[in-house]
Design a protein around this motif. Structure first.
Motif, mmCIF file in Angstrom:
data_model
loop_
_atom_site.group_PDB
_atom_site.id
_atom_site.type_symbol
_atom_site.label_atom_id
_atom_site.label_comp_id
_atom_site.label_asym_id
_atom_site.label_seq_id
_atom_site.Cartn_x
_atom_site.Cartn_y
_atom_site.Cartn_z
ATOM 1 N N GLN A 11 29.348 40.550 43.528
ATOM 2 C CA GLN A 11 29.917 40.011 42.605
ATOM 3 C C GLN A 11 31.506 40.175 42.621
ATOM 4 O O GLN A 11 32.072 40.945 43.048
ATOM 5 C CB GLN A 11 29.627 40.694 41.142
ATOM 6 C CG GLN A 11 30.288 40.110 39.949
ATOM 7 C CD GLN A 11 29.975 40.892 38.598
ATOM 8 O OE1 GLN A 11 28.965 41.374 38.733
ATOM 9 N NE2 GLN A 11 30.798 40.476 37.558
ATOM 10 N N ARG A 13 35.440 39.931 41.839
ATOM 11 C CA ARG A 13 36.225 40.626 40.976
ATOM 12 C C ARG A 13 37.536 39.953 40.327
ATOM 13 O O ARG A 13 37.731 38.822 40.840
ATOM 14 C CB ARG A 13 37.047 41.785 41.780
ATOM 15 C CG ARG A 13 36.209 42.887 42.043
ATOM 16 C CD ARG A 13 36.635 43.731 43.087
ATOM 17 N NE ARG A 13 37.751 43.019 44.265
ATOM 18 C CZ ARG A 13 38.510 43.500 45.083
ATOM 19 N NH1 ARG A 13 38.880 44.836 44.568
ATOM 20 N NH2 ARG A 13 39.281 42.714 45.754
ATOM 21 N N ILE A 15 41.349 40.162 39.682
ATOM 22 C CA ILE A 15 42.496 41.090 39.954
ATOM 23 C C ILE A 15 43.905 40.599 39.201
ATOM 24 O O ILE A 15 43.881 39.191 39.441
ATOM 25 C CB ILE A 15 42.395 41.048 41.455
ATOM 26 C CG1 ILE A 15 41.309 41.461 42.125
ATOM 27 C CG2 ILE A 15 43.687 41.990 41.924
ATOM 28 C CD1 ILE A 15 41.292 41.206 43.891
ATOM 29 N N GLU A 39 40.738 41.411 30.149
ATOM 30 C CA GLU A 39 40.298 42.463 30.586
ATOM 31 C C GLU A 39 38.929 42.955 30.013
ATOM 32 O O GLU A 39 37.986 43.131 30.330
ATOM 33 C CB GLU A 39 41.077 43.697 30.779
ATOM 34 C CG GLU A 39 40.256 44.854 31.463
ATOM 35 C CD GLU A 39 41.426 46.077 31.613
ATOM 36 O OE1 GLU A 39 40.992 47.097 32.297
ATOM 37 O OE2 GLU A 39 42.396 45.915 30.862
ATOM 38 N N ARG A 43 34.874 42.999 31.190
ATOM 39 C CA ARG A 43 34.163 44.379 31.365
ATOM 40 C C ARG A 43 33.018 44.305 30.247
ATOM 41 O O ARG A 43 32.175 45.127 30.507
ATOM 42 C CB ARG A 43 35.269 45.540 31.000
ATOM 43 C CG ARG A 43 36.300 45.708 31.994
ATOM 44 C CD ARG A 43 37.114 46.934 31.844
ATOM 45 N NE ARG A 43 38.057 47.085 32.906
ATOM 46 C CZ ARG A 43 38.051 47.492 34.227
ATOM 47 N NH1 ARG A 43 36.633 47.748 34.844
ATOM 48 N NH2 ARG A 43 39.362 47.693 34.775
ATOM 49 N N GLY A 47 31.792 42.691 34.294
ATOM 50 C CA GLY A 47 32.520 42.449 35.242
ATOM 51 C C GLY A 47 33.485 43.613 35.714
ATOM 52 O O GLY A 47 33.733 44.633 35.071
ATOM 53 N N ASP A 48 34.148 43.528 36.922
ATOM 54 C CA ASP A 48 34.939 44.394 37.477
ATOM 55 C C ASP A 48 36.331 43.682 37.487
ATOM 56 O O ASP A 48 36.654 42.689 37.915
ATOM 57 C CB ASP A 48 34.615 44.628 38.790
ATOM 58 C CG ASP A 48 35.503 45.653 39.671
ATOM 59 O OD1 ASP A 48 36.080 46.358 38.887
ATOM 60 O OD2 ASP A 48 35.355 45.728 40.853
ATOM 61 N N VAL A 49 37.292 44.426 36.919
ATOM 62 C CA VAL A 49 38.688 44.075 36.731
ATOM 63 C C VAL A 49 39.689 45.042 37.758
ATOM 64 O O VAL A 49 39.534 46.451 37.473
ATOM 65 C CB VAL A 49 39.110 43.876 35.360
ATOM 66 C CG1 VAL A 49 40.862 43.694 35.380
ATOM 67 C CG2 VAL A 49 38.324 42.930 34.546
ATOM 68 N N VAL A 50 40.482 44.735 38.519
ATOM 69 C CA VAL A 50 41.423 45.454 39.247
ATOM 70 C C VAL A 50 42.717 45.321 38.723
ATOM 71 O O VAL A 50 43.056 44.022 38.825
ATOM 72 C CB VAL A 50 41.252 45.393 40.819
ATOM 73 C CG1 VAL A 50 42.219 46.188 41.632
ATOM 74 C CG2 VAL A 50 39.809 45.691 41.024
ATOM 75 N N ASP A 69 37.688 36.243 45.118
ATOM 76 C CA ASP A 69 37.988 36.879 43.797
ATOM 77 C C ASP A 69 38.989 36.026 43.250
ATOM 78 O O ASP A 69 39.568 35.267 43.574
ATOM 79 C CB ASP A 69 38.570 38.294 44.156
ATOM 80 C CG ASP A 69 37.758 39.426 44.774
ATOM 81 O OD1 ASP A 69 36.464 39.284 44.196
ATOM 82 O OD2 ASP A 69 38.572 40.127 45.402
#
Length: 94
Positions: A11, A13, A15, A39, A43, A47-50, A69
């Motif tokens: 998936q 991300r 960023i 964010e 989430r 989902g993935d947040v960096v 991404d």
């Protein structure tokens, strides 16, 4: 239209590229109040947040083609596939 292809089926991300002086406390910074909203929404949906420190406001040519991404750059002037410059100047309510 640009299509972003990932090398793997992982998936994508999101960023955040945040100014270094606010990197560890962006949730408390009034001028960055849009980032926690984004964010939390991502989430909440798995989902993935960096969170990364923002580098130069322009990107080297090799990064302009994207990596699959979505990069949201705080106060930047980045141009490239998968890069979005963000700020609150025109958003009322923040």
């Amino acid at each position: 239209m640009y299509w972003i292809f990932r090398k793997s089926r992982a998936q994508a991300r999101v960023i955040f590229h945040i100014e270094a002086s606010f990197h560890d406390r962006y949730r408390q910074a009034l001028h960055l109040s849009l980032f926690p909203v984004i964010e939390d929404m991502i989430r909440a949906r798995g989902g993935d947040v960096v969170i990364e420190r923002r580098g130069p406001r322009t990107l080297p040519a090799k990064r302009r083609w994207g990596d699959g991404d979505l990069h949201i750059v705080q106060g930047g002037t980045s141009r490239g596939v998968g890069y979005l410059n963000a700020g609150l100047a025109y958003l009322t309510g923040f």
